[in-house]
Write a protein that holds these residues in place. Structure first.
Motif, PDB file in Angstrom:
ATOM      1  N   LEU A   1      21.282  39.802  73.770  1.00 29.31           N
ATOM      2  CA  LEU A   1      21.347  40.776  72.743  1.00 29.31           C
ATOM      3  C   LEU A   1      20.798  42.154  73.126  1.00 29.31           C
ATOM      4  CD1 LEU A   1      21.658  41.364  69.595  1.00 29.31           C
ATOM      5  CD2 LEU A   1      19.018  40.540  69.725  1.00 29.31           C
ATOM      6  N   CYS A   2      19.995  42.276  73.999  1.00 25.97           N
ATOM      7  CA  CYS A   2      19.402  43.516  74.410  1.00 25.97           C
ATOM      8  C   CYS A   2      20.697  44.310  75.365  1.00 25.97           C
ATOM      9  CB  CYS A   2      18.230  43.307  75.163  1.00 25.97           C
ATOM     10  SG  CYS A   2      16.953  43.146  74.309  1.00 25.97           S
ATOM     11  N   LEU A   3      21.190  43.421  76.034  1.00 24.12           N
ATOM     12  CA  LEU A   3      22.217  44.274  76.970  1.00 24.12           C
ATOM     13  C   LEU A   3      23.427  44.494  75.900  1.00 24.12           C
ATOM     14  CD1 LEU A   3      22.263  42.155  80.043  1.00 24.12           C
ATOM     15  CD2 LEU A   3      21.418  44.355  80.034  1.00 24.12           C
ATOM     16  N   SER A   4      23.923  43.603  75.203  1.00 24.09           N
ATOM     17  CA  SER A   4      24.981  44.009  74.182  1.00 24.09           C
ATOM     18  C   SER A   4      24.578  45.067  73.414  1.00 24.09           C
ATOM     19  CB  SER A   4      24.908  42.695  72.876  1.00 24.09           C
ATOM     20  OG  SER A   4      25.597  41.747  73.706  1.00 24.09           O
ATOM     21  N   VAL A   5      23.426  45.467  72.878  1.00 25.06           N
ATOM     22  CA  VAL A   5      22.948  46.637  72.033  1.00 25.06           C
ATOM     23  C   VAL A   5      22.901  47.746  73.041  1.00 25.06           C
ATOM     24  CG1 VAL A   5      21.401  47.587  70.614  1.00 25.06           C
ATOM     25  CG2 VAL A   5      22.187  45.325  70.007  1.00 25.06           C
ATOM     26  N   MET A   6      22.193  47.618  74.059  1.00 28.33           N
ATOM     27  CA  MET A   6      21.641  49.041  74.753  1.00 28.33           C
ATOM     28  C   MET A   6      22.774  49.316  75.908  1.00 28.33           C
ATOM     29  SD  MET A   6      17.866  48.879  75.217  1.00 28.33           S
ATOM     30  CE  MET A   6      17.130  47.271  74.576  1.00 28.33           C
ATOM     31  N   CYS A   7      23.664  48.353  76.287  1.00 28.94           N
ATOM     32  CA  CYS A   7      24.347  48.590  77.509  1.00 28.94           C
ATOM     33  C   CYS A   7      25.936  48.574  77.113  1.00 28.94           C
ATOM     34  CB  CYS A   7      24.051  47.624  78.568  1.00 28.94           C
ATOM     35  SG  CYS A   7      22.387  47.937  79.380  1.00 28.94           S
ATOM     36  N   GLY A   8      26.235  48.832  75.793  1.00 27.97           N
ATOM     37  CA  GLY A   8      27.590  49.157  75.619  1.00 27.97           C
ATOM     38  C   GLY A   8      28.386  47.650  75.488  1.00 27.97           C
ATOM     39  N   GLY A   9      27.862  46.603  75.408  1.00 26.98           N
ATOM     40  CA  GLY A   9      28.674  45.245  75.281  1.00 26.98           C
ATOM     41  C   GLY A   9      28.632  44.485  76.614  1.00 26.98           C
ATOM     42  N   ILE A  10      27.737  44.720  77.635  1.00 25.39           N
ATOM     43  CA  ILE A  10      27.831  43.889  78.892  1.00 25.39           C
ATOM     44  C   ILE A  10      27.070  42.605  78.570  1.00 25.39           C
ATOM     45  CG2 ILE A  10      26.587  43.712  81.006  1.00 25.39           C
ATOM     46  CD1 ILE A  10      27.230  47.005  81.127  1.00 25.39           C
ATOM     47  N   GLY A  11      26.313  42.337  77.479  1.00 27.29           N
ATOM     48  CA  GLY A  11      25.591  41.457  77.083  1.00 27.29           C
ATOM     49  C   GLY A  11      26.339  40.222  76.691  1.00 27.29           C
ATOM     50  N   VAL A  12      27.984  40.649  76.210  1.00 28.97           N
ATOM     51  CA  VAL A  12      28.803  39.598  76.100  1.00 28.97           C
ATOM     52  C   VAL A  12      29.094  38.502  76.823  1.00 28.97           C
ATOM     53  CG1 VAL A  12      30.876  40.777  76.632  1.00 28.97           C
ATOM     54  CG2 VAL A  12      30.969  39.455  74.480  1.00 28.97           C
ATOM     55  N   PHE A  13      28.593  38.829  78.174  1.00 30.51           N
ATOM     56  CA  PHE A  13      28.706  37.822  79.244  1.00 30.51           C
ATOM     57  C   PHE A  13      27.548  37.129  79.344  1.00 30.51           C
ATOM     58  CE2 PHE A  13      31.237  41.705  80.561  1.00 30.51           C
ATOM     59  CZ  PHE A  13      32.641  41.086  80.135  1.00 30.51           C
ATOM     60  N   ILE A  14      26.477  37.231  78.823  1.00 32.32           N
ATOM     61  CA  ILE A  14      25.248  36.437  78.976  1.00 32.32           C
ATOM     62  C   ILE A  14      24.807  35.783  77.597  1.00 32.32           C
ATOM     63  CG2 ILE A  14      22.730  36.684  79.585  1.00 32.32           C
ATOM     64  CD1 ILE A  14      23.506  39.057  81.252  1.00 32.32           C
ATOM     65  N   ALA A  15      24.935  36.425  76.537  1.00 29.63           N
ATOM     66  CA  ALA A  15      24.638  35.850  75.160  1.00 29.63           C
ATOM     67  C   ALA A  15      25.189  34.472  74.669  1.00 29.63           C
ATOM     68  CB  ALA A  15      25.062  37.192  74.276  1.00 29.63           C
ATOM     69  N   PRO A  16      26.468  34.431  75.148  1.00 34.05           N
ATOM     70  CA  PRO A  16      26.851  33.128  74.715  1.00 34.05           C
ATOM     71  C   PRO A  16      26.291  31.837  75.454  1.00 34.05           C
ATOM     72  CG  PRO A  16      28.737  34.490  75.273  1.00 34.05           C
ATOM     73  CD  PRO A  16      27.508  35.299  75.710  1.00 34.05           C
ATOM     74  N   PHE A  17      25.792  32.037  76.598  1.00 38.03           N
ATOM     75  CA  PHE A  17      24.762  31.040  77.350  1.00 38.03           C
ATOM     76  C   PHE A  17      23.708  30.583  76.502  1.00 38.03           C
ATOM     77  CE2 PHE A  17      27.002  32.818  81.150  1.00 38.03           C
ATOM     78  CZ  PHE A  17      27.752  31.630  81.587  1.00 38.03           C
ATOM     79  N   GLY A  18      22.677  31.619  75.818  1.00 42.69           N
ATOM     80  CA  GLY A  18      21.603  31.438  74.769  1.00 42.69           C
ATOM     81  C   GLY A  18      22.248  30.719  73.583  1.00 42.69           C
ATOM     82  N   TRP A  19      23.374  31.372  73.236  1.00 39.05           N
ATOM     83  CA  TRP A  19      23.880  30.580  71.977  1.00 39.05           C
ATOM     84  C   TRP A  19      24.365  29.136  72.184  1.00 39.05           C
ATOM     85  CZ3 TRP A  19      29.345  32.247  70.004  1.00 39.05           C
ATOM     86  CH2 TRP A  19      29.688  31.409  68.688  1.00 39.05           C
TER      87      TRP A  19
ATOM     88  N   GLY B   1      21.483  34.663  70.743  1.00 39.95           N
ATOM     89  CA  GLY B   1      22.768  34.710  71.463  1.00 39.95           C
ATOM     90  C   GLY B   1      23.812  34.889  70.598  1.00 39.95           C
ATOM     91  N   LEU B   2      24.009  34.351  69.463  1.00 38.37           N
ATOM     92  CA  LEU B   2      25.174  34.356  68.391  1.00 38.37           C
ATOM     93  C   LEU B   2      25.249  36.102  68.318  1.00 38.37           C
ATOM     94  CD1 LEU B   2      27.110  33.168  66.693  1.00 38.37           C
ATOM     95  CD2 LEU B   2      25.416  32.944  65.013  1.00 38.37           C
ATOM     96  N   ILE B   3      24.061  36.590  67.612  1.00 41.15           N
ATOM     97  CA  ILE B   3      24.079  38.021  67.529  1.00 41.15           C
ATOM     98  C   ILE B   3      24.745  39.032  68.669  1.00 41.15           C
ATOM     99  CG2 ILE B   3      22.804  40.047  66.662  1.00 41.15           C
ATOM    100  CD1 ILE B   3      21.151  37.916  64.875  1.00 41.15           C
ATOM    101  N   GLY B   4      24.190  38.425  69.778  1.00 46.03           N
ATOM    102  CA  GLY B   4      24.327  39.267  71.085  1.00 46.03           C
ATOM    103  C   GLY B   4      25.785  38.961  71.317  1.00 46.03           C
ATOM    104  N   THR B   5      26.411  38.089  71.006  1.00 46.27           N
ATOM    105  CA  THR B   5      27.817  37.648  71.450  1.00 46.27           C
ATOM    106  C   THR B   5      28.586  38.503  70.442  1.00 46.27           C
ATOM    107  OG1 THR B   5      27.549  35.548  72.077  1.00 46.27           O
ATOM    108  CG2 THR B   5      29.738  36.077  71.510  1.00 46.27           C
ATOM    109  N   ILE B   6      28.108  38.760  69.130  1.00 47.22           N
ATOM    110  CA  ILE B   6      29.069  39.354  68.123  1.00 47.22           C
ATOM    111  C   ILE B   6      28.910  40.802  68.460  1.00 47.22           C
ATOM    112  CG2 ILE B   6      29.090  39.936  65.465  1.00 47.22           C
ATOM    113  CD1 ILE B   6      28.108  37.191  64.889  1.00 47.22           C
ATOM    114  N   PHE B   7      27.908  41.303  68.702  1.00 42.08           N
ATOM    115  CA  PHE B   7      27.645  42.786  68.755  1.00 42.08           C
ATOM    116  C   PHE B   7      28.368  43.190  70.321  1.00 42.08           C
ATOM    117  CE2 PHE B   7      23.421  43.830  66.570  1.00 42.08           C
ATOM    118  CZ  PHE B   7      24.093  44.053  65.357  1.00 42.08           C
ATOM    119  N   GLY B   8      28.220  42.564  71.392  1.00 41.96           N
ATOM    120  CA  GLY B   8      29.118  42.655  72.582  1.00 41.96           C
ATOM    121  C   GLY B   8      30.435  42.678  72.326  1.00 41.96           C
ATOM    122  N   ALA B   9      31.059  41.703  71.630  1.00 43.39           N
ATOM    123  CA  ALA B   9      32.504  41.837  71.385  1.00 43.39           C
ATOM    124  C   ALA B   9      32.850  42.738  70.481  1.00 43.39           C
ATOM    125  CB  ALA B   9      32.789  40.346  70.454  1.00 43.39           C
TER     126      ALA B   9
END
Length: 137
Positions: free
Chosen positions: A40-58, A88-96
């Motif tokens: 989630l933090c990487l998706s919000v702060m780093c422009g979507g890079i967290g989309v590769f990590i957040a699904p693992f948490g989800w 993980g769900l929110i991070g995936t949505i934001f990253g996408a």
């Protein structure tokens, strides 16, 4: 009843409460939470890079919650697993959404470059500059 301890016990002694001790936390509950929060933090702060990590948490959070719900007396830590699932769900949505924005932005820039390249004729531009310069002299 008095609040003094029975004979032979030190002052301030409190007997253990009745009941069973809580079950130990699931071994993967904390890792699901960490994956979700970092994603989630990487998706919000780093422009979507967290989309590769957040699904693992989800995914891991969902699996761990199912294992805890299947046998609640064996495992605890459902709160951490649920936190990993939700973040993980929110991070995936934001990253996408961030990645979708960047892809649309790059496509827009490429289309605009092609449109400008088709409309601009270099000889016309130079002729108009020469005409402007000659009229001022």
């Amino acid at each position: 009843m008095t609040s003094t301890p029975p004979p032979g016990y030190p002052p301030g002694y409190q007997p253990a409460p009745y009941g069973f001790p809580p079950p130990p936390p699931h071994p993967e509950a904390n890792s699901a939470m960490v994956f979700g929060i970092v994603g989630l933090c990487l998706s919000v702060m780093c422009g979507g890079i967290g989309v590769f990590i957040a699904p693992f948490g989800w995914i891991k959070g969902k699996r761990v919650m199912a294992e805890i719900d299947a046998n609640p007396s064996a495992y605890g830590g459902r709160g951490n697993a649920q936190a990993g699932f939700i973040t993980g769900l929110i991070g995936t949505i934001f990253g996408a959404l961030y990645l979708l924005f960047w892809v649309a932005y790059v496509i827009f820039i490429i289309v605009m470059l092609f449109v400008v390249a088709e409309e601009t004729d270099p000889t016309t531009t130079f002729d108009s500059i020469n005409a402007m310069l000659s009229s001022r002299i």
